[in-house]
Design a protein around this motif. Structure first.
Motif, PDB file in Angstrom:
ATOM      1  N   ALA A   1       3.226   5.251  18.341  1.00  0.00           N
ATOM      2  CA  ALA A   1       2.592   5.111  17.025  1.00  0.00           C
ATOM      3  C   ALA A   1       1.231   4.440  17.126  1.00  0.00           C
ATOM      4  O   ALA A   1       0.397   4.596  16.241  1.00  0.00           O
TER       5      ALA A   1
ATOM      6  N   PHE B   1      -2.955   1.976  14.668  1.00  0.00           N
ATOM      7  CA  PHE B   1      -1.910   2.981  14.563  1.00  0.00           C
ATOM      8  C   PHE B   1      -2.503   4.323  14.181  1.00  0.00           C
ATOM      9  O   PHE B   1      -3.521   4.391  13.479  1.00  0.00           O
TER      10      PHE B   1
ATOM     11  N   PHE C   1       1.109   7.361  10.824  1.00  0.00           N
ATOM     12  CA  PHE C   1       2.037   6.237  10.760  1.00  0.00           C
ATOM     13  C   PHE C   1       1.612   5.173   9.747  1.00  0.00           C
ATOM     14  O   PHE C   1       2.252   4.137   9.630  1.00  0.00           O
TER      15      PHE C   1
ATOM     16  N   TYR D   1       4.840  -0.010   9.492  1.00  0.00           N
ATOM     17  CA  TYR D   1       4.963  -0.186  10.939  1.00  0.00           C
ATOM     18  C   TYR D   1       4.017  -1.264  11.469  1.00  0.00           C
ATOM     19  O   TYR D   1       4.404  -2.076  12.312  1.00  0.00           O
TER      20      TYR D   1
END
Length: 177
Positions: A76, A100, A104, A109
């Motif tokens: 990612a 990232f 994503f 995340y």
């Protein structure tokens, strides 16, 4: 080997298989618009980046983790710790960073990974303080620093490109509070 697992992510050291997907992330102008002068990075430059990131692990005992999705095994992006090369007043600091792929974004995340790295920095590596540099108009990164409990500390300017940067910081006492 240092690894961190979160509910959805594996933060790990870099492997040869990470080069192409990280180069794709670095080759996206939208991803890179907040990084240095905003230029994209090619495969060769990304290979040099990964080599430097791995050397920082050897030199400092921390570095940038490759971030892999546990569900799919996809790379990612990255998050981790580095010693900033600028500005002069921050050369003795440690910075938390993240980058990232666009696909994503908006899924939490970066916050999840950066939170795990902050805990790693302050409890495992024994650091007393961690900073982050964010351009004022990068609202997504501003939101991540807020979720991490980091406070705006001061403003500075990028020494090479001249644009403004906000320094966010958190120390161990604030983190444990």
């Amino acid at each position: 080997m240092t690894e961190i697992r979160t509910p959805r992510l594996l933060l790990r050291r870099w492997s040869d298989d990470d080069l192409v997907p990280m180069a794709e992330i670095n080759g996206d102008p939208e991803v890179m618009r907040w990084i240095a002068d905003g230029s994209v990075r090619d495969l060769e430059q990304t290979a040099g980046d990964i080599e430097r990131w791995e050397e920082e692990w050897d030199d400092e005992g921390f570095g940038l983790f490759a971030v892999e999705l546990l569900a799919s095994g996809e790379l990612a992006g990255f998050t981790g710790l580095s010693v900033p090369g600028f500005p002069p007043e921050a050369l003795s600091e440690v910075e938390v960073e993240w980058r990232f792929g666009q696909q994503f974004w908006g899924q939490g995340y970066a916050s999840e990974a950066a939170s795990a790295v902050l805990e790693f920095a302050l409890t495992d590596r024994g650091l007393d303080r961690v900073i982050s540099f964010v351009q004022p108009s990068d609202t997504a990164s501003e939101n991540i620093t807020r979720k991490l409990g980091m406070e705006r500390e001061r403003e500075t300017a990028h020494p090479e490109y001249g644009y403004p940067l906000v320094v966010h910081a958190i120390d161990l006492t604030e983190y444990l509070a």
